[in-house]
Every structure is written in C-alpha cells, then in structure tokens.
Write an enzyme that holds these catalytic residues in place. Sequence first.
Site, mmCIF file in Angstrom:
data_model
loop_
_atom_site.group_PDB
_atom_site.id
_atom_site.type_symbol
_atom_site.label_atom_id
_atom_site.label_comp_id
_atom_site.label_asym_id
_atom_site.label_seq_id
_atom_site.Cartn_x
_atom_site.Cartn_y
_atom_site.Cartn_z
ATOM 1 N N GLY A 194 0.755 -1.246 0.000
ATOM 2 C CA GLY A 194 0.000 0.000 0.000
ATOM 3 C C GLY A 194 0.779 1.285 0.000
ATOM 4 N NE ARG A 253 -3.471 2.761 -11.423
ATOM 5 C CZ ARG A 253 -3.293 3.924 -10.829
ATOM 6 N NH1 ARG A 253 -2.800 4.950 -11.513
ATOM 7 N NH2 ARG A 253 -3.598 4.085 -9.572
ATOM 8 C CB CYS A 310 -14.409 3.072 -30.843
ATOM 9 S SG CYS A 310 -13.528 3.074 -32.382
ATOM 10 C CD GLU A 311 -15.281 3.187 -23.466
ATOM 11 O OE1 GLU A 311 -15.287 2.089 -24.065
ATOM 12 O OE2 GLU A 311 -15.378 3.283 -22.247
ATOM 13 C CE1 TYR A 359 -1.838 -3.655 -8.701
ATOM 14 C CE2 TYR A 359 -0.813 -1.622 -7.955
ATOM 15 C CZ TYR A 359 -1.218 -2.909 -7.712
ATOM 16 O OH TYR A 359 -0.995 -3.466 -6.480
HETATM 17 N N1 LLP Z 1 -1.324 -7.219 -0.775
HETATM 18 C C1 LLP Z 1 -2.615 -7.380 -1.050
HETATM 19 C C2 LLP Z 1 -3.371 -8.404 -0.372
HETATM 20 C C3 LLP Z 1 -3.232 -6.568 -2.008
HETATM 21 O O1 LLP Z 1 -4.527 -6.735 -2.265
HETATM 22 C C4 LLP Z 1 -2.474 -5.582 -2.686
HETATM 23 C C5 LLP Z 1 -3.086 -4.742 -3.713
HETATM 24 C C6 LLP Z 1 -1.114 -5.463 -2.372
HETATM 25 C C7 LLP Z 1 -0.570 -6.282 -1.399
HETATM 26 C C8 LLP Z 1 -0.206 -4.464 -3.055
HETATM 27 O O2 LLP Z 1 -0.584 -3.157 -2.859
HETATM 28 P P1 LLP Z 1 0.348 -1.973 -3.403
HETATM 29 O O3 LLP Z 1 1.636 -2.004 -2.611
HETATM 30 O O4 LLP Z 1 0.620 -2.256 -4.839
HETATM 31 O O5 LLP Z 1 -0.447 -0.760 -3.198
HETATM 32 N N2 LLP Z 1 -5.384 -1.691 -9.610
HETATM 33 C C9 LLP Z 1 -5.263 -0.698 -8.554
HETATM 34 C C10 LLP Z 1 -4.540 -1.252 -7.354
HETATM 35 C C11 LLP Z 1 -5.204 -2.465 -6.753
HETATM 36 C C12 LLP Z 1 -4.450 -3.008 -5.594
HETATM 37 C C13 LLP Z 1 -5.007 -4.311 -5.163
HETATM 38 N N3 LLP Z 1 -4.297 -4.910 -4.089
HETATM 39 C C14 LLP Z 1 -4.542 0.521 -9.120
HETATM 40 O O6 LLP Z 1 -4.207 0.525 -10.302
HETATM 41 O O7 LLP Z 1 -4.354 1.507 -8.418
#
Ligand code: LLP
Length: 441
Positions: free
Chosen positions: A257, A339, A370-371, A400
């Site tokens: 996170g 995103r 096309c959007e 991502y």
């Molecule tokens: N651990 C778990 C259980 C998770 O669900 C996630 C992210 C992470 C670790 C890693 O989190 P990070 O360090 O990358 O923030 N598609 C979205 C992000 C979805 C994150 C889902 N889980 C975006 O593009 O912002």
Amino acid sequence: MDTRNFRNDLICENLSVNEAGHLCFAGQDTGDLAKQFGTPVYLMDEDLIRARCRAYLSAVENAFGGRGRVLYASKAASYKRLYEIMREENMGIDVVSQGEIYTAVRAGFPMQNAFFHSNNKTDDDIRAAMDAGVGYFVADNTEELLAIDREAASRGIRQNVLLRLTPGIDPHTYEAVATGKVDSKFGFAIPTGQAETATAFALSLKNTALCGFHSHVGSQVFDAEVFLRAANIMLRFIAQSKAKFGFEAQILNLGGGFGVPYTARNPKLDIAKNIGEVGEFIVRLSAELGIAQPEVCFEPGRSIVADAGITLYTVGSVKEITGYRTYVSVDGGMTDNIRYALYGASYTILPALKMGEPRNLTADVAGRCCESGDILQKNVPLPRSTARGDLLACLTTGAYHYSMASNYNRIPRPPVVMLRGGKASVAVRRETVDDLIALDI
Ligand code: LLP
C-alpha cells in the site's frame, strides 16, 4: 541541460533531460528507445526495481532483525522476468491466481516463498497451488478454508495458512482500492467478531496449520500512521487469540500500500523510515502485550515497480475544437492504461523530445479506442508545436498497467522493455494481430 528547469517533470530519480532536450529514462534517450522498439512501449528500469527490493529488504532487516519478509505483490506487474528478478533478489511473492502461479513457476521462483491471496480460490486453483508447492495460503473465507483443508487431507499434507482479516480502517485512498474497512469483500472483520470465530474454526481443522494473520488496508497510502493503526489492531487481535485459544501467531502480514509519486504534488515516502517506525512500534507493543514478536511481512507492489516504468506514445493528431478544448490523440490509451478511465488517476505526461520548449498548449491526451472515456489525462501542458509523429512519455506506469492491459478494440498489447546498466532488452514482446486470433476456433 539544467534540470532545475524541470522540477515538476522529473518526479522520479531515474529521469533526466539531455543536451538535445530529450527525456532520458534510466540514462537512455527515449527517442532512441522509441526508434528501436516502436510505440506504444512500456519501459521498465530494472536497476531501480532491484534497488527498491534491496531497500525494502534492508529496512525490514534493520527493523525486525531477520524476523521479517518482503513479498512482492506481483499483481502490480507480472511476467517471467519480474519473477526471475524477485528470485535473484531473495524476495518473497504474493500471487493471486493460477496465471501468476504458473508464470512464477516457469520463471523458476521457489514457491515455498509464495503467499497465495484472492477472495475466491476455486478448487482448481487450490489444487494447482498445492501442485506448485505454494508456501502459504491466505484464506479469505470459511468455504475456502474448508476446501483447502479437504485438498490437503487428500494429499496427506498439512497446508500452512494465514487468515485475511479486516481491521476496520479507512486509509483515505480512493474507494476501489480501500480494502481494510469492515464493509469489504475481503477477509474476516475484527470489529464484528467474525475474525475470532474464523480463528477458532481454522484451529479446529486438522489439515491446515494456522501460521498467523494478514491485513491489507489499501493502496496508494501516504499516511504512514495508517500502518501503525493497522499494526496496533492486528497485534491486539493476536494477544486476544493467545488469551482465548492459547494460539500464538508466528506471522503478521501487514500487506502493501505504500504510495508513489504520479505527479509533483504527491509526497515522497521514506520507506525505510516508515518501516523503521512500524518496527519499533511492533517490538514495543508485542512486549507490552506479552506476545512473542511475530515475523512481520510487507507486501509492496506499486512502490517496487511503479516509478520504475514509463510508457512512450506517438502522437497521431492534434484536434482543436474551437471554443472548447484541444485533444492530442496517441497510439495507445485505455487498453494499456485503464487507470484514468477507472479511477480518475493523475499522471505526468511529457513531450519526450521537446523538453526544452515552452508548454503553451493545454490539451487532453486521448487514446485511440472507440470510446469518449478513453482519456489518459486532461489538461496536460504541452508545446504549441505538438504534431503528428511527436513522442509523449507518460510517467509512473510500472505498476497496474501491463497487468491491467486489455485487447479492447482488438488492439495488441505493447511490449515490455527492461533497461539495465545502459542496455535495453525485451521481456515481453509486442502482441501481433495473429496473437489476437490465436484463441479463435
Ligand atoms: N497485498 C494485497 C493483499 C493486495 O490486495 C495488494 C493490492 C497489495 C498487497 C499491493 O498493494 P500496493 O503495494 O501495490 O499498493 N489496480 C489498482 C490497485 C489495486 C491493488 C489491489 N491490491 C490501481 O491501479 O491503483
């Protein structure tokens, strides 16, 4: 060129501008890279990825003295070369599907260091993960715990599991990525008592070994306080489980996170400092609560790879709608970067070969799908001379992006090119139109 002029542009340490006014990434001229690999193209700075892994590992080593792990959340970017890097850097991984497991296995990743997430592991997923020798399953719900136990029984093994818990924290990030709240599809909620019931249930199972607990409060979090709050709630839950069931958790996984800069407005997080603070807090509170200090895992995805990536695009048209706005269309879009369309995410987009020119045009950078919603970013300052054939660079696209790319409009996905020690090599080749019909019967 004097990089002081580019304070709002060079938001990551691996960006610079050369004498020709070209943006350089990981020390390489983006113009040369576009010529060599075509556009759109995802560029990944492998040296920076490795440096981030090492920074995390040493922060965790310092904070927990060998009683900690760093798991790369591979949903952020998943392909063989990345798992090879993680193997070489002695990282663990978080995987969430058979596809990620298979890719990691094919990259020779030691799967005992993998943690298997997801809120709905099918029986088939569970079998595949056990076949691959995945070290830990992070169980999300009761049905899943039972299914893991059943499959382990049929193999005569005891499978290590953690329980995914929701501590009931709102991390103040955007809704789609806030996962630590009680009202979430993930995990067992602590405040409702369901986490305690699930712990009792897990402890009653014969073919699973409960090793500890997991929480992930959300993504793109800048407030380090959030991790302390999560650690506080989780440690108190561990103490409560010890008192109630005589069960002492060996592992506390605090998820990922940590936020990264997409624009100059985002703060820069000092990961080592934050992990150090969490470490001090955990050591102190474990002692206070009379529990053995658990092995602490962090699961960063974005903060390992996000600013190690940029995407290069070629401009196709500049359309000024008199009295309204100007659209600059590029040869990619929501298929390689969903995103903005999905989250309204902010980005820095730069005129890669015209860095020295004044930015006296404000335009929306649009994709080729096309959007109407296929926009990469609104109100981007670009040079007035922007024209077909110009190169644009979108920063912070390492996390991502490739992993969320699609073939909408039957657009092939761009390649992923790794930059290391001044050299460039393809890690994922560009999709062809033949790849697009490969599954059609
Ligand atoms: N651990 C778990 C259980 C998770 O669900 C996630 C992210 C992470 C670790 C890693 O989190 P990070 O360090 O990358 O923030 N598609 C979205 C992000 C979805 C994150 C889902 N889980 C975006 O593009 O912002």
